[in-house]
Design an enzyme around this catalytic site. Structure first.
Site, PDB file in Angstrom:
ATOM      1  N   THR A 145       0.850  -1.193   0.000  1.00  0.00           N
ATOM      2  CA  THR A 145       0.000   0.000   0.000  1.00  0.00           C
ATOM      3  C   THR A 145       0.877   1.231   0.000  1.00  0.00           C
ATOM      4  O   THR A 145       1.894   1.264   0.694  1.00  0.00           O
ATOM      5  CB  THR A 145      -0.863   0.003   1.290  1.00  0.00           C
ATOM      6  N   ARG A 172     -13.590  -7.970  -1.153  1.00  0.00           N
ATOM      7  CA  ARG A 172     -12.749  -7.957   0.056  1.00  0.00           C
ATOM      8  C   ARG A 172     -12.217  -6.544   0.320  1.00  0.00           C
ATOM      9  O   ARG A 172     -11.794  -5.834  -0.582  1.00  0.00           O
ATOM     10  CB  ARG A 172     -11.584  -8.925  -0.139  1.00  0.00           C
ATOM     11  N   ASP A 175      -7.247  -3.260   5.363  1.00  0.00           N
ATOM     12  CA  ASP A 175      -7.104  -2.238   6.407  1.00  0.00           C
ATOM     13  C   ASP A 175      -6.989  -0.830   5.848  1.00  0.00           C
ATOM     14  O   ASP A 175      -7.294   0.154   6.545  1.00  0.00           O
ATOM     15  CB  ASP A 175      -5.828  -2.507   7.226  1.00  0.00           C
ATOM     16  N   GLY A 196       0.811  -4.106   4.671  1.00  0.00           N
ATOM     17  CA  GLY A 196       0.981  -5.527   4.987  1.00  0.00           C
ATOM     18  C   GLY A 196      -0.368  -6.215   4.904  1.00  0.00           C
ATOM     19  O   GLY A 196      -1.295  -5.682   4.284  1.00  0.00           O
ATOM     20  N   GLY A 198      -3.831  -6.976   5.528  1.00  0.00           N
ATOM     21  CA  GLY A 198      -4.885  -6.207   6.180  1.00  0.00           C
ATOM     22  C   GLY A 198      -5.633  -6.980   7.247  1.00  0.00           C
ATOM     23  O   GLY A 198      -6.042  -6.418   8.264  1.00  0.00           O
TER      24      GLY A 198
HETATM   25  N1  ASP Z   1      -2.735  -3.602   3.596  1.00  0.00           N
HETATM   26  C1  ASP Z   1      -3.102  -3.935   2.240  1.00  0.00           C
HETATM   27  C2  ASP Z   1      -4.330  -4.796   2.279  1.00  0.00           C
HETATM   28  O1  ASP Z   1      -4.421  -5.718   3.069  1.00  0.00           O
HETATM   29  C3  ASP Z   1      -2.001  -4.594   1.457  1.00  0.00           C
HETATM   30  C4  ASP Z   1      -0.591  -4.115   1.729  1.00  0.00           C
HETATM   31  O2  ASP Z   1      -0.386  -3.022   2.236  1.00  0.00           O
HETATM   32  O3  ASP Z   1       0.365  -4.851   1.454  1.00  0.00           O
HETATM   33  O4  ASP Z   1      -5.197  -4.592   1.463  1.00  0.00           O
END
Ligand code: ASP
Length: 290
Positions: A145, A172, A175, A196, A198
Site C-alpha cells: 500500500t 474484500r 485495512d 501488509g 490487512g
Molecule cells: N494492507 C493492504 C491490504 O491488506 C495490502 C498491503 O499493504 O500490502 O489490502
C-alpha cells in the site's frame, strides 16, 4: 514540513509533495499528489491503475484520507474503474454522513463527480493473473500500500491507496481504507499508516495504536517498535502465525518512526531539505539509509 511514506515506490511522489508544500499548497493537496503519482504509474502493480486484480480478474481499489485537525475522513473501498481512488476519498471528507462508501456506490459517486470510468487492468497485470490463477493456493500474493503522512505547521494529515491483496475475494476490503487500522492522524499528537496483510492489521488497529502510544509519551520510533513487536507477539501467544505488517509514523513536530515484522521494510522520508530512502530492520531497532 515532514513527509513519510511506505515503500520505495513513494520516492518520486514524496518529492512532488514536498515541492507543493513549498508552494504553500495544503497538506491535503500535497498528500493526494504524492499518492496520485503512485496510483497512475503503470509500473506499480499494487496501487491504482495497473494494480493486480482480484480472483475474478477485476481491479478493486481501496483508499482513505484523514485530517488530524478535525478528524474528518473520507474513504472508498472495493471501487472499480477509477484510476485515482484517493481523489474520490478526499471528496467525501467533509460530508456529514457517508464518509466511507464501497463498490458500485463508490463508483456511482465518482462518476457523478466527474471522474471517468476507465479500464484499470493492464496487459502485464492480466498476464500475471493468468499465470498465478492456475495455481491459486501457492500464488505469489504480492501486495503493498502507498501510505503517507504529512506533519507541519500544526497540522497532520494521513492517506492511503491500494489494490489490496492479489487474487483477493471479490468485495474484500483490507485495512487501508479503515481509519484506525490502515491510517490515523491527530494534529495534537501525530499520524501513522500501515502496510501488509490487512486481515492482521485490522485486528491490531495498528495505526490508532501507534498514535495512542505517541500520545502516552513515547517517541515516534518507540511507538512504532512497541506497537509492531507487541502485536506480533500477541498473535503468536494465541497460537496464530502473524503475517507481514509494517508501520510508518510521524509526531506533530515531524519526528518519525518505522517498524515492521518483516526483515527489511523500505520507506521514504523528506524533511523539506532532502528526500531519503531508508530500510527498517529488527522491528525498527535498526534504521539504515539505502
Ligand atoms: N494492507 C493492504 C491490504 O491488506 C495490502 C498491503 O499493504 O500490502 O489490502
Amino acid at each position: 514540513m515532514t513527509i513519510i511514506a511506505t515503500w520505495e515506490m513513494s520516492f518520486e511522489g514524496v518529492k512532488i509533495a514536498q515541492k507543493l508544500l513549498k508552494e504553500n499548497k495544503s497538506n491535503e493537496d500535497a498528500i493526494c499528489a504524492l499518492i496520485n503519482d503512485v496510483e497512475l504509474n503503470p509500473e506499480f502493480h499494487t496501487v491504482g491503475y495497473s494494480g493486480y486484480p482480484n480472483e475474478i480478474c477485476e481491479v478493486e481499489l481501496d483508499a482513505a484520507i484523514i485530517n488530524g485537525d478535525n478528524l474528518h475522513f473520507g474513504a472508498v473501498a472495493a471501487m472499480k474503474h477509477i484510476k485515482t481512488p484517493i481523489d474520490v476519498a478526499r471528496l467525501l471528507m467533509d460530508s456529514e454522513y457517508s464518509n466511507f462508501i464501497s463498490g458500485d456506490g463508490a463508483l456511482k459517486f465518482a462518476l457523478e463527480n466527474g471522474f471517468k470510468k476507465q479500464n484499470l487492468l493492464t496487459g502485464e497485470a492480466k498476464a500475471k493473473y493468468d499465470v498465478e490463477i492456475a495455481n491459486k493456493e501457492n500464488a505469489d500474493k504480492g501486495h503493498d500500500t502507498i501510505g503517507a503522512i504529512i506533519a507541519g505547521n500544526g497540522r497532520v494529515v494521513s492517506a492511503t491507496s491500494t489494490s489490496g491483496l492479489f487474487l483477493k475475494r471479490e468485495g474484500r476490503i483490507g485495512d487501508s481504507p479503515l481509519v484506525g487500522a490502515g491510517l490515523y492522524a491527530d494534529s495534537k499528537v501525530g499520524g501513522a499508516t500501515a502496510t501488509g496483510v490487512g486481515e492482521d492489521i485490522i485486528k491490531g488497529a495498528l495505526s490508532f495504536q501507534v498514535v495512542n502510544l505517541m500520545k502516552s509519551g513515547l517517541s515516534a520510533q518507540e511507538a512504532a517498535t512497541k506497537a509492531v513487536e507487541e502485536f506480533d507477539a500477541n498473535l503468536k501467544d494465541r497460537g496464530e502465525t502473524p503475517r507481514d505488517f509494517s508501520i510508518v509514523c510521524l509526531d506533530k513536530y515531524g519526528n518519525w518512526g518505522a517498524a515492521s515484522n518483516i526483515s527489511e521494510f523500505p520507506f521514504v522520508v523528506s524533511d523539506g531539505e532532502e528526500t531519503k530512502l531508508y530500510v527498517s530492520k529488527n522491528y525498527g531497532r535498526t534504521i539504515e539509509e539505502k
